[in-house]
Structures are given as structure tokens and as C-alpha cells.
Design an enzyme around this catalytic site. Structure first.
Site, PDB file in Angstrom:
ATOM      1  N   GLU A 163     -43.993  13.876   8.083  1.00 16.39           N
ATOM      2  CA  GLU A 163     -43.564  14.729   9.189  1.00 16.39           C
ATOM      3  C   GLU A 163     -44.372  16.016   9.378  1.00 16.39           C
ATOM      4  OE1 GLU A 163     -39.384  15.522   8.981  1.00 16.39           O
ATOM      5  OE2 GLU A 163     -38.836  13.416   9.108  1.00 16.39           O
ATOM      6  N   GLU A 358     -37.554   6.828   6.672  1.00 17.79           N
ATOM      7  CA  GLU A 358     -36.315   7.579   6.434  1.00 17.79           C
ATOM      8  C   GLU A 358     -35.330   7.299   7.557  1.00 17.79           C
ATOM      9  OE1 GLU A 358     -36.579  11.853   5.914  1.00 17.79           O
ATOM     10  OE2 GLU A 358     -38.376  11.630   4.684  1.00 17.79           O
TER      11      GLU A 358
HETATM   12  C1  BGC Z   1     -37.348  15.031   5.885  1.00 16.31           C
HETATM   13  C2  BGC Z   1     -36.475  15.053   4.654  1.00 16.31           C
HETATM   14  C3  BGC Z   1     -35.125  15.622   5.009  1.00 16.31           C
HETATM   15  C4  BGC Z   1     -34.469  14.687   6.000  1.00 16.31           C
HETATM   16  C5  BGC Z   1     -33.104  15.134   6.474  1.00 16.31           C
HETATM   17  C6  BGC Z   1     -36.629  14.632   7.148  1.00 16.31           C
HETATM   18  O1  BGC Z   1     -36.906  15.574   8.126  1.00 16.31           O
HETATM   19  O2  BGC Z   1     -38.501  14.256   5.671  1.00 16.31           O
HETATM   20  O3  BGC Z   1     -37.131  15.774   3.660  1.00 16.31           O
HETATM   21  O4  BGC Z   1     -34.317  15.858   3.921  1.00 16.31           O
HETATM   22  O5  BGC Z   1     -35.263  14.543   7.136  1.00 16.31           O
HETATM   23  O6  BGC Z   1     -33.190  16.336   7.158  1.00 16.31           O
END
Ligand code: BGC
Length: 453
Positions: A163, A358
Site C-alpha cells: 500500500e 488483505e
Molecule cells: C494495512 C494493514 C492494516 C489494515 C487494516 C491495511 O491498510 O496494510 O497494515 O492493519 O489495512 O487497517
């Protein structure tokens, strides 16, 4: 049809969010070590000094993953743990720590997916100009080369950056994340070019030094969801998704600015028209380095925004959220269709195998009287999003994998420990881990390759 037979199911974490041991065994400081110690920066003054104490609990945590049926684990390396000053001397204890983690994962049949950079930038390099310095791509390339040499014999899957939208946008444009500064586009646009150049140099270095490894990239950006299935609304969503937002800080959250150069070898036209003036001299010749073939293109996707066609210059407009829309504890809207339209539009544009690196939900978790953590909302969230992802796969998107964020509750950046994203609950006072109901459900999903969804 469903997911591919070799679909990659996993869970993810990041170094600063879980490791702790912030000043131990020769680790150098990162910008997050500094930022979190400044009162007012992080919720209730929380820091990542101890976090989940993962540094001291590797064996326990790997054993837990094994029990949960996790076959793929995405984690990040802390650059200042490996090279305390960012360049130069290597910290042997840092190498030993990651060697131990990698070896224990492999012994447990878990495939490591290594993110080289998930935001904990060496403070020593921050003092030398960070990403604004023309030397910054080379600093990163050297660090990546070290990782390839030391770990590439066993790690076969690497991700360059997590990101860039956030570490540049929130860190250097909005000042909400480390290092907490607010710089104009004339400073941050050159940074973006250096990050992209670092990405390209790193892909090349990894291929040379860790032959046969697979390399990907994990940016982000809220997908735009068409209000209806009409061709006009679909086209409106596509245009909105890839438009470069206007504004000194907002441009940084663009999908296309950060992905077109890496995947297509060019900056998006609308972004270039507005911000091209700030790119470093001779930027055109770097595009060949930036544009490296990738084995997979990944994104972190949590929520999307609904848009529809409109009779205005842009051809689209946002659809207001309905009153009482469902949202997570961190206040993000629950929009499962983001996991259909995001992958679909991204695959259409970049034509590269796709992975969700993610996705997950922050909930108000607590240990119940029965000693367990019941999180039906998280299970429902994941279920809905995975159904949307499966539909994307069935409609022809080459979806290769899905990583739940996160393996365990952890330091949620400026929100400190206030938000819990884990499949495993962490009691920060005792470091006890409690498996949440969603983790047991996810185990079944992984075992059955999503057929029970
Ligand atoms: C990031 C994580 C973060 C997650 C939840 C993403 O933006 O890569 O490090 O904890 O989202 O906010």
C-alpha cells in the site's frame, strides 16, 4: 466451478504490528518507533514496543497457525531490524530471527509470502531525505538484495511494497501516519516516482538473486461498485476507479497512479496532466525499470464505494450511502461487492494473475463468559466477501489467492490496539492468544477450498 484447485488460502500480518522487541538485539529505529512515541499521534499513546511480542513467540505462533490449518502466511520484514541504519551494516540477530521464522514455517508445511516493506521505514534514512532522495530507490534495492540473498533459498514468494497509497498518502501527504508530515505534491510526487523505481529495481534484483521466485506488488484503493448492472453504470464505476483524484493529498490514494507505471509502463494521463510537472527530471527513462513483469498483482481490499453514471463532465457521481448502512468497528462500510468489482476491473486492466493480500473486519471482540471469542459479524463479513470473490473467479478473473487480515489482533497504526482485526484474539496484558470462532470457520473454508460457502 469455484476457486482454482491450487487456490492460495492464507492469513497476513506485518512486522511493526506484531513483532514488538522494538529496541532489542540490535534493531534500528523505524519511523513508527518515533511517531508512536509522540503524544497525540496514536490512540491513547499506544506503541508497537511490545505489540503481540511475536519476536519472542515465534514457535507458539507458528504452532497456532498450523492448528488453524493455515498453509500460507504473509508477513513483512522489518528493514531496520535487518539493516539498523537502513544502509550498510547488517544486523545478524535480525537475520537469525527471520531465518528461525521461515524455517519453522516450512517445517510446519506453511508457505511464506514475504512483504519487503510494510511501512516501518528506517529512521536513519528518514533523516537522509527518505523517499524524496534520488538515492532512495537504490537504498531499497540494496535492502531487497540482502533479503533475496539471505532468504531466497527458502522464500519463493515476495511482495515488494504494501500500500504505497497509505505510507505516502497518510504518512507524507496527510500526516496521520509516520512520519506525520504534510508535504505538498511537489515533494510527494517525486517520492511516488522513487517508490515505483525502487519497486522495479527490486523485482529485477529478486529475479537475479533468487532465481525462480515469484514476485508481486500489493497496493490498494477502494473499488468503485456500479449502482446497477447497466453498461452505463459499469462504465461509470470503471472510470471512477481509475481516475486520479485531484488535490494535494488525495492524488496519493489513486489506484492507477501507483499501478499503471508498474503494470502498463506509463502514468495515467489525467494524473500526468495535473502532477507530471512535479516528476523528477528524466522520469520517462525510468519507466522501463519500473515496468517489470510480475507473477501476480495483489490488492488489499476492505470496502468499496457505489457510483452511477451521471450527466456531468466526469460521467459519474457517488451514490449516497443508505441510512444505517452496515459498518465495521473501525467505521468502514461493509460492501462485499468490492471483492467482485475490484478484482474484475483490475484484472481487465492489468491482465495479471490476481491475489487478495488483505481483507477482513475490525469487530468489538471480547472473551465471553465461556472463555471463547464469538465473532459472528466477522464470519458473515468474510463469507459475503468470499462469495463475491468466487463470483469474480467464475466470471473469468484469474484469482489465485486470498489472505485474511489478520492472523491475530495487532497494533492498528494510528488506532493503536483499539481495533481488532484478528482471527485470533490477543490479550495484550498476558499475551494469551484465544482462537476466535471465525478462525475455526475459516479453517473449514480453506479445507474445502471455499465449496462450503
Ligand atoms: C494495512 C494493514 C492494516 C489494515 C487494516 C491495511 O491498510 O496494510 O497494515 O492493519 O489495512 O487497517
Amino acid at each position: 466451478m469455484g476457486f482454482r484447485k491450487d487456490f492460495i488460502w492464507g492469513a497476513a500480518t506485518a512486522s511493526y504490528q506484531i513483532e514488538g522487541a522494538a529496541g532489542e538485539d540490535g534493531k534500528g529505529a523505524s519511523i513508527w518507533d518515533h511517531f508512536s512515541h509522540v503524544p497525540g499521534n496514536v490512540f491513547e499513546g499506544h506503541t508497537g514496543d511490545v505489540a503481540c511480542d511475536h519476536y519472542h513467540r515465534v514457535s507458539e505462533d507458528v504452532a497456532l497457525m498450523k492448528r488453524l490449518g493455515i498453509k500460507n502466511y504473509r508477513f513483512s520484514l522489518s528493514w531496520p531490524r535487518l539493516i539498523p541504519e537502513g544502509t550498510g551494516k547488517v544486523n545478524g540477530a535480525g537475520i537469525d530471527f527471520y531465518n528461525r521464522l521461515i524455517d519453522e514455517l516450512l517445517e510446519s508445511g506453511i508457505r511464506p509470502f514475504v512483504t519487503l516493506f510494510h511501512w516501518d521505514y528506517p529512521s536513519a534514512l528518514q533523516a537522509r531525505g527518505a523517499w524524496e532522495s534520488p538515492d532512495s530507490p537504490k537504498w531499497f534495492e540494496d535492502y531487497a538484495a540482502l533479503c533475496a540473498r539471505r532468504f531466497g533459498d527458502r522464500v519463493k514468494d515476495f511482495i515488494t511494497f504494501n500500500e504505497p497509497q497509505c505510507f505516502i498518502g497518510l504518512g507524507y501527504c496527510k500526516g496521520e501516519h509516520a512520519p506525520g508530515v504534510r508535504l505538498p505534491a511537489s515533494s510527494t510526487i517525486p517520492m511516488s516516482h522513487h517508490v515505483l523505481t525502487a519497486h522495479g529495481l527490486t523485482v529485477r534484483a529478486l529475479r537475479e538473486l533468487a532465481p525462480g521466485c515469484r514476485v508481486g506488488y500489493a497496493p490498494c484503493g477502494d473499488p468503485r461498485i456500479p449502482a446497477t448492472d447497466s453498461p452505463e453504470d459499469i462504465e461509470a464505476a470503471r472510470r471512477a476507479y481509475f481516475a486520479t483524484p485531484e488535490g494535494e493529498a488525495e492524488w496519493a490514494f489513486s489506484v492507477a497512479w501507483w499501478s499503471d507505471p508498474a503494470l502498463l509502463g506509463r502514468y495515467p494521463e489525467d494524473g500526468l496532466a495535473r502532477f507530471g510537472q512535479f516528476l523528477p527530471k528524466g522520469w520517462e527513462k525510468d519507466l522501463a525499470v519500473i515496468h517489470q513483469p510480475l507473477d501476480f498483482y495483489a490488492q488489499n481490499i476492505y470496502s468499496g464505494r457505489v457510483v452511477r453514471a451521471a450527466d456531468n463532465a466526469r460521467g459519474y457521481e457517488p451514490v449516497p450511502r443508505p441510512v444505517g448502512f452496515p459498518k465495521t468497528a473501525i467505521q468502514w462500510p461493509v460492501t462485499p461487492q468490492a471483492l467482485y468489482w475490484g478484482p474484475r476491473f483490475l484484472y481487465e486492466r492489468y491482465k495479471t494473475p490476481f491475489i487478495i493480500t488483505e481483507n477482513g473486519m475490525s469487530c468489538h471482540d471480547a472473551v465471553s463468559l465461556d472463555g471463547r471469542v464469538h465473532d459472528p459479524n466477522r464470519q458473515d463479513y468474510m463469507h459475503r466477501y468470499l462469495l463475491a470473490l468466487r463470483r469474480a473467479a467464475e466470471d473469468g478473473v484469474d484469482v489465485r489467492g486470498y489472505f485474511a487480515w489478520s492472523l491475530m489482533d495487532n497494533f492498528e497504526w494510528a488506532n493503536g490496539y483499539n481495533d481488532r482485526f484478528g482471527l485470533v484474539y490477543v490479550d495484550y496484558a498476558t499475551q494469551a492468544r484465544t482462537v476466535k470462532d471465525s478462525a475455526l470457520w475459516y479453517k473449514m473454508v480453506m479445507e474445502q477450498n471455499g465449496e462450503n460457502l
